[in-house]
Design a protein around this motif. Structure first.
Motif, PDB file in Angstrom:
ATOM      1  N   UNK A 131      15.081  -8.225  -6.768  1.00 27.88           N
ATOM      2  CA  UNK A 131      14.739  -9.513  -6.164  1.00 27.88           C
ATOM      3  C   UNK A 131      13.350  -9.996  -6.593  1.00 27.88           C
ATOM      4  N   UNK A 132      12.406  -9.082  -6.669  1.00 25.70           N
ATOM      5  CA  UNK A 132      11.027  -9.414  -7.031  1.00 25.70           C
ATOM      6  C   UNK A 132      10.684  -8.709  -8.343  1.00 25.70           C
ATOM      7  N   UNK A 133      10.595  -9.444  -9.445  1.00 29.89           N
ATOM      8  CA  UNK A 133      10.365  -8.812 -10.742  1.00 29.89           C
ATOM      9  C   UNK A 133       9.103  -7.943 -10.792  1.00 29.89           C
ATOM     10  N   UNK A 134       8.102  -8.277  -9.999  1.00 27.47           N
ATOM     11  CA  UNK A 134       6.862  -7.510 -10.014  1.00 27.47           C
ATOM     12  C   UNK A 134       6.830  -6.369  -9.012  1.00 27.47           C
ATOM     13  N   UNK A 135       7.930  -6.115  -8.328  1.00 26.05           N
ATOM     14  CA  UNK A 135       7.969  -5.060  -7.306  1.00 26.05           C
ATOM     15  C   UNK A 135       7.704  -3.693  -7.925  1.00 26.05           C
ATOM     16  N   UNK A 136       6.831  -2.914  -7.298  1.00 29.31           N
ATOM     17  CA  UNK A 136       6.541  -1.540  -7.693  1.00 29.31           C
ATOM     18  C   UNK A 136       6.740  -0.663  -6.463  1.00 29.31           C
ATOM     19  N   UNK A 137       7.532   0.385  -6.621  1.00 32.68           N
ATOM     20  CA  UNK A 137       7.795   1.303  -5.526  1.00 32.68           C
ATOM     21  C   UNK A 137       7.235   2.678  -5.857  1.00 32.68           C
ATOM     22  N   UNK A 138       6.364   3.155  -5.011  1.00 30.78           N
ATOM     23  CA  UNK A 138       5.793   4.492  -5.137  1.00 30.78           C
ATOM     24  C   UNK A 138       6.577   5.415  -4.228  1.00 30.78           C
ATOM     25  N   UNK A 139       6.956   6.569  -4.745  1.00 31.43           N
ATOM     26  CA  UNK A 139       7.702   7.535  -3.953  1.00 31.43           C
ATOM     27  C   UNK A 139       7.028   8.895  -4.090  1.00 31.43           C
ATOM     28  N   UNK A 140       6.651   9.472  -2.964  1.00 28.98           N
ATOM     29  CA  UNK A 140       6.041  10.795  -2.937  1.00 28.98           C
ATOM     30  C   UNK A 140       7.067  11.803  -2.448  1.00 28.98           C
ATOM     31  N   UNK A 141       7.267  12.863  -3.215  1.00 27.54           N
ATOM     32  CA  UNK A 141       8.186  13.933  -2.840  1.00 27.54           C
ATOM     33  C   UNK A 141       7.330  15.143  -2.511  1.00 27.54           C
ATOM     34  N   UNK A 151       7.014   6.573  -9.794  1.00 27.31           N
ATOM     35  CA  UNK A 151       6.807   5.126  -9.750  1.00 27.31           C
ATOM     36  C   UNK A 151       8.057   4.425 -10.275  1.00 27.31           C
ATOM     37  N   UNK A 152       8.609   3.523  -9.443  1.00 29.12           N
ATOM     38  CA  UNK A 152       9.813   2.787  -9.792  1.00 29.12           C
ATOM     39  C   UNK A 152       9.490   1.304  -9.940  1.00 29.12           C
ATOM     40  N   UNK A 153      10.135   0.674 -10.901  1.00 32.00           N
ATOM     41  CA  UNK A 153      10.031  -0.777 -11.077  1.00 32.00           C
ATOM     42  C   UNK A 153      11.331  -1.248 -11.738  1.00 32.00           C
ATOM     43  N   UNK A 154      11.362  -2.475 -12.199  1.00 31.70           N
ATOM     44  CA  UNK A 154      12.602  -3.013 -12.771  1.00 31.70           C
ATOM     45  C   UNK A 154      13.027  -2.277 -14.047  1.00 31.70           C
ATOM     46  N   UNK A 155      12.110  -1.594 -14.717  1.00 26.10           N
ATOM     47  CA  UNK A 155      12.438  -0.851 -15.936  1.00 26.10           C
ATOM     48  C   UNK A 155      12.713   0.634 -15.671  1.00 26.10           C
ATOM     49  N   UNK A 156      12.270   1.139 -14.539  1.00 26.18           N
ATOM     50  CA  UNK A 156      12.431   2.554 -14.185  1.00 26.18           C
ATOM     51  C   UNK A 156      13.106   2.651 -12.834  1.00 26.18           C
TER      52      UNK A 156
END
Length: 162
Positions: A131-141, A151-156
């Motif tokens: 939905x948001x091309x600039x969205x960046x999602x950080x995930x800590x395991x 780190x997740x984004x539209x390419x990953x």
């Protein structure tokens, strides 16, 4: 008078920066193993108005995240866009525990009962990146004191844990 104009100009500049301050879209999630329950717990945090805008676009109606129907719609979206795949390729069963909404954020709780994530497990996270091309999602395991950050984004959209 010149001081008043300078002060007014400064206040307007600050206000305009605040209005445009949300040009960076991000989310954060934490995955941790709970030794007491033997389950893996997932906690996501996203900006409330980004989530509301997403649901409005998806369903072409306004949403109030405090309502049960809104939670059901968000749950369907999250279950489609976020999942965990075991090393053998089997999708792990993430259970929806619930969500908490405040003026700024939406916090989503999920768990995988009686399961500890193995190395090579893949995390798929496309929450809001569609939905948001600039969205960046950080995930800590976190497991046993070790923390791995993905780190997740539209390419990953899908990454393995070690």
């Amino acid at each position: 008078m010149k001081t008043w104009r300078t002060l007014t100009a400064s206040l307007l500049a600050c206000a305009s920066m605040a209005a445009g301050a949300h040009n960076f879209h991000m989310g954060i999630a934490d995955i941790s193993y709970n030794a007491a329950s033997g389950s893996t717990e997932v906690v996501h945090t996203y900006t409330g108005h980004d989530v509301e805008a997403l649901l409005t676009q998806l369903y072409q109606r306004q949403f109030d995240l405090g309502q049960e129907a809104s939670e059901a719609a968000l749950r369907r979206y999250v279950e489609k866009q976020f999942y965990i795949v075991a090393p053998g390729g089997k999708r792990l069963r993430l259970q929806w525990v619930g969500m908490k909404v405040n003026a700024d954020n939406v916090v989503i709780f999920q768990e995988i009962e009686h399961t500890r994530l193995a190395p090579g497990t893949r995390i798929h996270n496309q929450l809001l990146t569609d939905f948001l091309p600039g969205q960046r999602n950080t995930l800590n395991v976190q497991d046993g004191g070790k923390i791995q950050t993905l780190m997740f984004d539209s390419r990953n959209a899908e990454l393995p844990i070690r």
